[in-house]
Structure formats: C-alpha cells, structure tokens
Design an enzyme around this catalytic site. Structure first.
Site, PDB file in Angstrom:
ATOM      1  N   LYS A  38     -47.219  44.212   0.290  1.00  9.33           N
ATOM      2  CA  LYS A  38     -48.163  43.242  -0.279  1.00  9.33           C
ATOM      3  C   LYS A  38     -47.562  42.608  -1.542  1.00  9.33           C
ATOM      4  CE  LYS A  38     -50.473  46.978  -2.812  1.00  9.33           C
ATOM      5  NZ  LYS A  38     -51.584  47.943  -2.739  1.00  9.33           N
ATOM      6  N   ARG A 136     -63.638  51.783  -4.337  1.00 11.74           N
ATOM      7  CA  ARG A 136     -63.196  50.388  -4.330  1.00 11.74           C
ATOM      8  C   ARG A 136     -63.616  49.757  -3.007  1.00 11.74           C
ATOM      9  NH1 ARG A 136     -56.890  49.137  -5.470  1.00 11.74           N
ATOM     10  NH2 ARG A 136     -56.696  49.799  -3.290  1.00 11.74           N
ATOM     11  N   TYR A 264     -43.819  29.097 -31.299  1.00 13.21           N
ATOM     12  CA  TYR A 264     -45.200  28.616 -31.352  1.00 13.21           C
ATOM     13  C   TYR A 264     -46.051  29.459 -32.288  1.00 13.21           C
ATOM     14  CZ  TYR A 264     -44.495  25.563 -27.304  1.00 13.21           C
ATOM     15  OH  TYR A 264     -44.074  24.581 -26.463  1.00 13.21           O
ATOM     16  N   MET A 313     -43.974  29.389 -22.508  1.00 16.18           N
ATOM     17  CA  MET A 313     -44.149  29.271 -21.057  1.00 16.18           C
ATOM     18  C   MET A 313     -42.813  29.431 -20.315  1.00 16.18           C
ATOM     19  SD  MET A 313     -45.768  26.190 -18.785  1.00 16.18           S
ATOM     20  CE  MET A 313     -47.284  26.124 -19.714  1.00 16.18           C
TER      21      MET A 313
END
Ligand code: PLP
Length: 368
Positions: A38, A136, A264, A313
């Site tokens: 997965k 779950r 930043y 980013m």
C-alpha cells in the site's frame, strides 16, 4: 554507486530480497507470505517492488485502496491482491480487476454480495476482517451468526481468509494486550469456521507480530515495513537492510554573518559566522516542516549537518559550518547507515511516516 546529482530515492532490490528472506526464515515453510504494498509500497514505488516480490515468491499482496490495486493489475501483477479498505463506490471495479475485498461490517458484506450477484459471480473471494482490539475496522465476535446466516443464503462469495490486525505488536510492554487479541482471534475463528464448513486462510501478524508472536502466524502473515528494511526494534537492526537511500546534492553555499537571518520567517538568526548549504528538497518532497529548526539532519561527507531554519516547499538549508564541502557535493538524507528510522525518531515521528510521505516528485532509481 553513482553519486547523486539531483534528489533521488535509490532503491536496492537486493536489500528487498534480503529482507524478504529474513522474514521468511521466521516462518514455518507452509506459512504464506502476504506483502503489503500500500501507499506506493511505503513510498518506494509499487510496481517494481511488487514485481520483484512476485518473483521472490510472495503469495499475496495487500493494498489499502482500490486504485492501488488496479495500478498493480495494469502493470501485470497476477497474484491475488487484498484491498484492505475497498469502499462502496469501487466494488464493481474490485470484481472487474480481480481484486479481493476486505469485508469488515454487516453493511459492507451485504453491499458486496449485491454487486457480486449483479455481476453473476460465484464463490468470489472475500476476506473477513475481525476487530480484536485495534477498534479501527472489523466485525465483532457477536457478528458471527449474522455472517454465517448471510453466507448460507448465497453462493456468490467465498471466504478466502479471516484476519485481524494487532494494535501494538512492536511494543512488548503491551504483550498482555496483544496476547488478548490473539486469544480473541482464536475464539472468533474457532466459533466461525466449523459452521462455515471449509477452511479459509487465517492471518493476524504484521512485521512486528511476525518477529514477536510466532504463535500467531496462523496460515499467513502480512509484512510491510520489514520488507522495506525496518524492524521497529533495535534488536533487529542488523537483520534488516533499509532498501531506500534518499540522496541529494548541494545547490549553493552561503556564509552568514552574526545577526543574519536564514529562510522564511527568518527561522534562524545567526549568533556567529555560519556556513549553510541549500539543498533541492523541501516539504513538497515529503521532508516536512517537522524536520526544520534543528530537529532533522542530513550527512555530507559522513558528517552530520542539522537542518536549520524552516523547511521550504522545494528546498531546505543545513548547517555546514563544520564541514568541508562545496556546491555539487552529494548529500545523504538517509540510507542503510544513516537510517530513515533515526531521522524520523529525531523529529518525533516514525519511519513509516517519513518514507510514505516522500512525494512522487522525487525520482526513484533501482539497483538490481
Ligand atoms: C499496513 C498494514 C500491515 C503492514 O504492517 P507493517 O507493520 O508495515 O508490517 C498489515 N496489516 C494491515 C491490516 C495493515 O493495514
């Protein structure tokens, strides 16, 4: 090995073979092996990984969502594929692509039978998921009579397996809880199977379950993280080889004066002269902001360089004041020595999250 000249995730299929063989060595010869692929094979790229595992002899695959299963079928994977969380809108696709659904509730059972009937299926393989404490997904013990009655009225589906999932198999301080889950799974299957009238595959263990609870291997085990080289325990550090190395390169070096700021939001204000290196990897690549401000690190010429300031980013800056390095030098974010597990731990997370976060923008390369 060629040096990286851009950000790459280099995947060593020999290491995958090693991890598969190690896990197999923990099983009885007749125990089946389900490879969990997965989430893009935990960030590694599903198709080449699944193809390699198919060659190694994996009996089954599992994915989380239907789209992940169709991708494997499109690529020619022929072994059975269990879809752990199929969802109603995808049930027709499940059948069309010969995927096998996990059925975890009365509603999902009835819905799947209805779709299978419409498509005139007989004995279509389904996998019944039982909840033994993870809370779950899964049927409870009390649902057994309903399941039996529903199945007795149709021949559209056949129970290929019954399974459950352990909540804390890596944590030996929770051994009593885990043993309770194993006992409950036995109770459920011993109640259910004699009345079902045929023997489905039983499975409960993930990687840490395989290592810590051999009594719960049943007929099949499911491994994800172990295949990719992590054993969730220092004890197994030498038994697994991380298959992926995340490498990048220095784009530029800056010398900052005391009082200068970096990046930043002026995430770092320097106190003394500092040399920083800018790297072409950022939070859009999956190196998330939690690794910023000194929590995460990379290695340059085998010396640790902390990530400083905020992760951008597309880029990140690291402190290389103490490192002899230049533009174009290779940078190791993690590899088999400087592991993803250690990097994740330093930032308060787990290897699973770090490796599955790695975005598709990072080029995957394969060593055969
Ligand atoms: C993801 C998953 C696994 C694999 O667990 P690992 O700890 O990676 O081995 C096994 N079973 C289920 C149901 C899962 O969701």
């Amino acid at each position: 090995m060629p040096k990286a000249n851009e950000t790459i995730l280099e995947i060593d299929l020999k290491a995958l073979t090693h991890n598969y063989e190690f896990l197999k060595s923990k099983l009885q010869p007749q125990t089946k092996f389900l490879a969990v692929v997965k989430a893009f094979s935990y960030g590694n790229d599903s198709v080449p990984i699944a193809k390699h595992l198919e060659k190694l002899g994996a009996d089954y695959f599992a994915v989380a969502y239907t789209g992940e299963g169709t991708e494997l079928r499109d690529a020619g994977i022929t072994k059975p594929i269990l879809v752990l969380h199929p969802q109603k809108v995808n049930l027709a696709t499940i059948i069309n692509r010969c995927l096998e659904p996990s059925i975890y509730s009365k509603k999902t059972l009835l819905e799947f039978i209805e779709v299978a009937q419409k498509q005139q299926q007989t004995a279509y393989p389904i996998h019944l998921k039982f909840n033994t404490g993870l809370n779950r997904l899964g049927f409870d013990l009390q649902d057994v009579p309903f399941i039996l009655e529903t199945l007795s009225k149709t021949n559209t589906v056949k129970v290929a397996s019954c399974f459950s999932h352990l909540a804390a198999s890596e944590d030996l301080s929770e051994a009593d809880f885990t043993k309770g889950q194993i006992t409950l799974f036995k109770t459920i299957t011993e109640t259910f199977i004699p009345k079902l009238g045929y023997q489905p595959i039983l499975h409960q263990c993930n990687t840490s379950g395989i290592l810590n609870y051999p009594e719960a291997h049943f007929n099949m085990v499911r491994s994800g993280i172990g295949l990719y080289g992590f054993g969730n325990d220092k004890k197994y550090e030498h038994n697994f080889i991380p298959i992926a190395s995340l490498k990048t390169v220095i784009s530029q070096i800056h010398t900052l004066q005391p009082g200068d700021s970096l990046g930043y939001n002026r995430g770092l204000i320097t106190k003394k002269i500092m040399k920083t290196a800018t790297l072409p990897i950022g939070h859009a690549d999956g190196l998330t902001r939690i690794y910023g401000k000194g929590k995460g690190f990379v290695y340059i010429n085998d010396i640790k360089a902390p990530i400083v300031g905020n992760v951008c980013m597309d880029m990140v800056m690291v402190d290389v004041t103490h490192i002899n390095c230049e533009e174009g030098d290779e940078v190791i974010v993690f590899d088999r020595t400087y592991t993803a597990e250690a990097l994740a731990e330093a930032a308060g997370t787990i290897s699973y999250e770090l490796i599955t976060d790695l975005s598709k923008r990072i080029k995957r390369t394969f060593l055969q």
